[in-house]
Write a protein that holds these residues in place. Structure first.
Motif, PDB file in Angstrom:
ATOM      1  N   GLU A   1      15.198   6.377   5.815  1.00  0.00           N
ATOM      2  CA  GLU A   1      14.815   5.901   4.483  1.00  0.00           C
ATOM      3  C   GLU A   1      13.781   4.793   4.537  1.00  0.00           C
ATOM      4  OE1 GLU A   1      18.453   4.718   2.611  1.00  0.00           O
ATOM      5  OE2 GLU A   1      18.965   6.778   2.088  1.00  0.00           O
ATOM      6  N   ASP A   2      14.023   3.816   5.406  1.00  0.00           N
ATOM      7  CA  ASP A   2      13.075   2.712   5.502  1.00  0.00           C
ATOM      8  C   ASP A   2      13.094   2.095   6.890  1.00  0.00           C
ATOM      9  OD1 ASP A   2      15.379   1.067   5.458  1.00  0.00           O
ATOM     10  OD2 ASP A   2      15.049   0.403   3.428  1.00  0.00           O
ATOM     11  N   LEU A   3      12.064   1.288   7.154  1.00  0.00           N
ATOM     12  CA  LEU A   3      11.928   0.550   8.406  1.00  0.00           C
ATOM     13  C   LEU A   3      11.653  -0.899   8.048  1.00  0.00           C
ATOM     14  CD1 LEU A   3       9.350   2.855  10.228  1.00  0.00           C
ATOM     15  CD2 LEU A   3      11.811   2.838  10.585  1.00  0.00           C
ATOM     16  N   ILE A   4      12.148  -1.811   8.882  1.00  0.00           N
ATOM     17  CA  ILE A   4      11.868  -3.234   8.694  1.00  0.00           C
ATOM     18  C   ILE A   4      11.399  -3.790  10.031  1.00  0.00           C
ATOM     19  CG2 ILE A   4      12.804  -5.490   8.084  1.00  0.00           C
ATOM     20  CD1 ILE A   4      15.027  -3.942   6.554  1.00  0.00           C
TER      21      ILE A   4
ATOM     22  N   GLU B   1       1.314   5.164  12.191  1.00  0.00           N
ATOM     23  CA  GLU B   1       1.752   5.591  13.519  1.00  0.00           C
ATOM     24  C   GLU B   1       3.229   5.253  13.737  1.00  0.00           C
ATOM     25  OE1 GLU B   1       0.256   4.881  18.060  1.00  0.00           O
ATOM     26  OE2 GLU B   1      -1.210   4.690  16.440  1.00  0.00           O
ATOM     27  N   LEU B   2       3.623   4.053  13.348  1.00  0.00           N
ATOM     28  CA  LEU B   2       5.029   3.644  13.444  1.00  0.00           C
ATOM     29  C   LEU B   2       5.914   4.528  12.562  1.00  0.00           C
ATOM     30  CD1 LEU B   2       7.201   1.564  14.351  1.00  0.00           C
ATOM     31  CD2 LEU B   2       6.535   0.213  12.359  1.00  0.00           C
ATOM     32  N   ALA B   3       5.486   4.752  11.329  1.00  0.00           N
ATOM     33  CA  ALA B   3       6.264   5.571  10.391  1.00  0.00           C
ATOM     34  C   ALA B   3       6.393   7.013  10.888  1.00  0.00           C
ATOM     35  CB  ALA B   3       5.601   5.547   9.014  1.00  0.00           C
ATOM     36  N   ARG B   4       5.319   7.548  11.425  1.00  0.00           N
ATOM     37  CA  ARG B   4       5.344   8.922  11.929  1.00  0.00           C
ATOM     38  C   ARG B   4       6.361   9.063  13.059  1.00  0.00           C
ATOM     39  NH1 ARG B   4       0.399   9.623  12.080  1.00  0.00           N
ATOM     40  NH2 ARG B   4      -0.025   8.668  14.080  1.00  0.00           N
ATOM     41  N   HIS B   5       6.372   8.106  13.973  1.00  0.00           N
ATOM     42  CA  HIS B   5       7.335   8.152  15.077  1.00  0.00           C
ATOM     43  C   HIS B   5       8.762   8.109  14.550  1.00  0.00           C
ATOM     44  CE1 HIS B   5       4.641   8.119  18.463  1.00  0.00           C
ATOM     45  NE2 HIS B   5       3.980   7.092  17.962  1.00  0.00           N
ATOM     46  N   ALA B   6       9.030   7.245  13.581  1.00  0.00           N
ATOM     47  CA  ALA B   6      10.375   7.148  13.020  1.00  0.00           C
ATOM     48  C   ALA B   6      10.758   8.416  12.267  1.00  0.00           C
ATOM     49  CB  ALA B   6      10.473   5.942  12.088  1.00  0.00           C
ATOM     50  N   ALA B   7       9.828   8.945  11.462  1.00  0.00           N
ATOM     51  CA  ALA B   7      10.125  10.123  10.647  1.00  0.00           C
ATOM     52  C   ALA B   7      10.363  11.364  11.495  1.00  0.00           C
ATOM     53  CB  ALA B   7       8.975  10.380   9.671  1.00  0.00           C
ATOM     54  N   GLU B   8       9.676  11.461  12.623  1.00  0.00           N
ATOM     55  CA  GLU B   8       9.794  12.647  13.461  1.00  0.00           C
ATOM     56  C   GLU B   8      10.834  12.495  14.568  1.00  0.00           C
ATOM     57  OE1 GLU B   8       5.753  13.241  14.709  1.00  0.00           O
ATOM     58  OE2 GLU B   8       5.206  14.220  12.830  1.00  0.00           O
TER      59      GLU B   8
ATOM     60  N   SER C   1       0.837  -1.194   0.000  1.00  0.00           N
ATOM     61  CA  SER C   1       0.000   0.000   0.000  1.00  0.00           C
ATOM     62  C   SER C   1       0.875   1.248   0.000  1.00  0.00           C
ATOM     63  CB  SER C   1      -0.945   0.015   1.207  1.00  0.00           C
ATOM     64  OG  SER C   1      -0.230  -0.038   2.412  1.00  0.00           O
ATOM     65  N   LEU C   2       0.259   2.341  -0.371  1.00  0.00           N
ATOM     66  CA  LEU C   2       0.865   3.661  -0.252  1.00  0.00           C
ATOM     67  C   LEU C   2       0.043   4.382   0.805  1.00  0.00           C
ATOM     68  CD1 LEU C   2       2.963   5.729  -1.393  1.00  0.00           C
ATOM     69  CD2 LEU C   2       1.054   6.642  -2.733  1.00  0.00           C
ATOM     70  N   VAL C   3       0.722   4.856   1.861  1.00  0.00           N
ATOM     71  CA  VAL C   3       0.024   5.401   3.020  1.00  0.00           C
ATOM     72  C   VAL C   3       0.545   6.797   3.336  1.00  0.00           C
ATOM     73  CG1 VAL C   3      -0.473   5.034   5.477  1.00  0.00           C
ATOM     74  CG2 VAL C   3      -0.248   3.065   3.941  1.00  0.00           C
ATOM     75  N   ASP C   4      -0.368   7.673   3.722  1.00  0.00           N
ATOM     76  CA  ASP C   4      -0.004   8.999   4.217  1.00  0.00           C
ATOM     77  C   ASP C   4       0.181   8.880   5.721  1.00  0.00           C
ATOM     78  OD1 ASP C   4      -0.145  11.615   5.360  1.00  0.00           O
ATOM     79  OD2 ASP C   4      -1.139  12.337   3.552  1.00  0.00           O
ATOM     80  N   TRP C   5       1.403   9.140   6.222  1.00  0.00           N
ATOM     81  CA  TRP C   5       1.664   8.940   7.647  1.00  0.00           C
ATOM     82  C   TRP C   5       1.107  10.049   8.528  1.00  0.00           C
ATOM     83  CZ3 TRP C   5       5.045  12.496   9.829  1.00  0.00           C
ATOM     84  CH2 TRP C   5       6.032  13.052   9.024  1.00  0.00           C
ATOM     85  N   ILE C   6       0.637  11.124   7.970  1.00  0.00           N
ATOM     86  CA  ILE C   6       0.016  12.184   8.767  1.00  0.00           C
ATOM     87  C   ILE C   6      -1.394  11.778   9.202  1.00  0.00           C
ATOM     88  CG2 ILE C   6      -0.844  14.564   8.755  1.00  0.00           C
ATOM     89  CD1 ILE C   6       2.173  14.429   8.917  1.00  0.00           C
TER      90      ILE C   6
END
Length: 132
Positions: free
Chosen positions: A78-81, A51-58, A21-26
């Motif tokens: 860049e990415d999370l695994i 929620e996970l991506a937002r925490h990592a990005a911020e 999927s393509l997801v908007d993390w906001i």
């Protein structure tokens, strides 16, 4: 340059791909989805992964100082695994000329998929992707 649907279908051609999927993390909304989702609910998967991506990005602790080493412009994540007993969950942030808030999410079967190949292909797809 492929759009959302073409990019997601290309991701699903990876060996072991179960869903993407393509997801908007906001806001946690899936802008596009194909295949299956863990738990069977693509909307819940998008929101939880966002929620996970937002925490990592911020997170300031995950960012790397800029190329001059003085802490100039930070290099973003860049990415999370995330690894489970039977799967890999990959999150690849999509770079854009503006402040991007989207990422690609791949659910990859651990027995059939190749994590290294999936990371390389997601990076290539994210770099070519046209949003809008």
């Amino acid at each position: 340059m492929p759009g959302i649907d073409e990019s997601l279908l290309e991701i699903m051609r990876l060996p072991g791909a179960r869903g993407a999927s393509l997801v908007d993390w906001i806001n946690g909304l899936a802008l596009g989805a194909v295949g299956d989702a863990p738990g069977g609910d693509p909307e819940a998967t998008a929101a939880e992964t966002a929620e996970l991506a937002r925490h990592a990005a911020e997170s300031g602790s995950l960012a790397v100082p800029g190329p001059d080493g003085t802490g100039g412009k930070e290099q973003p994540v860049e990415d999370l695994i995330v690894t489970t007993a039977d799967a890999y969950h990959l999150v690849r942030f999509v770079p854009t000329p503006f402040d991007s808030t989207v990422f690609l999410r791949l659910w990859l079967d651990r027995g059939e998929g190749n994590l290294a190949l999936a990371r390389i292909r997601l990076a290539e797809i994210a770099a070519r992707m046209v949003l809008g």
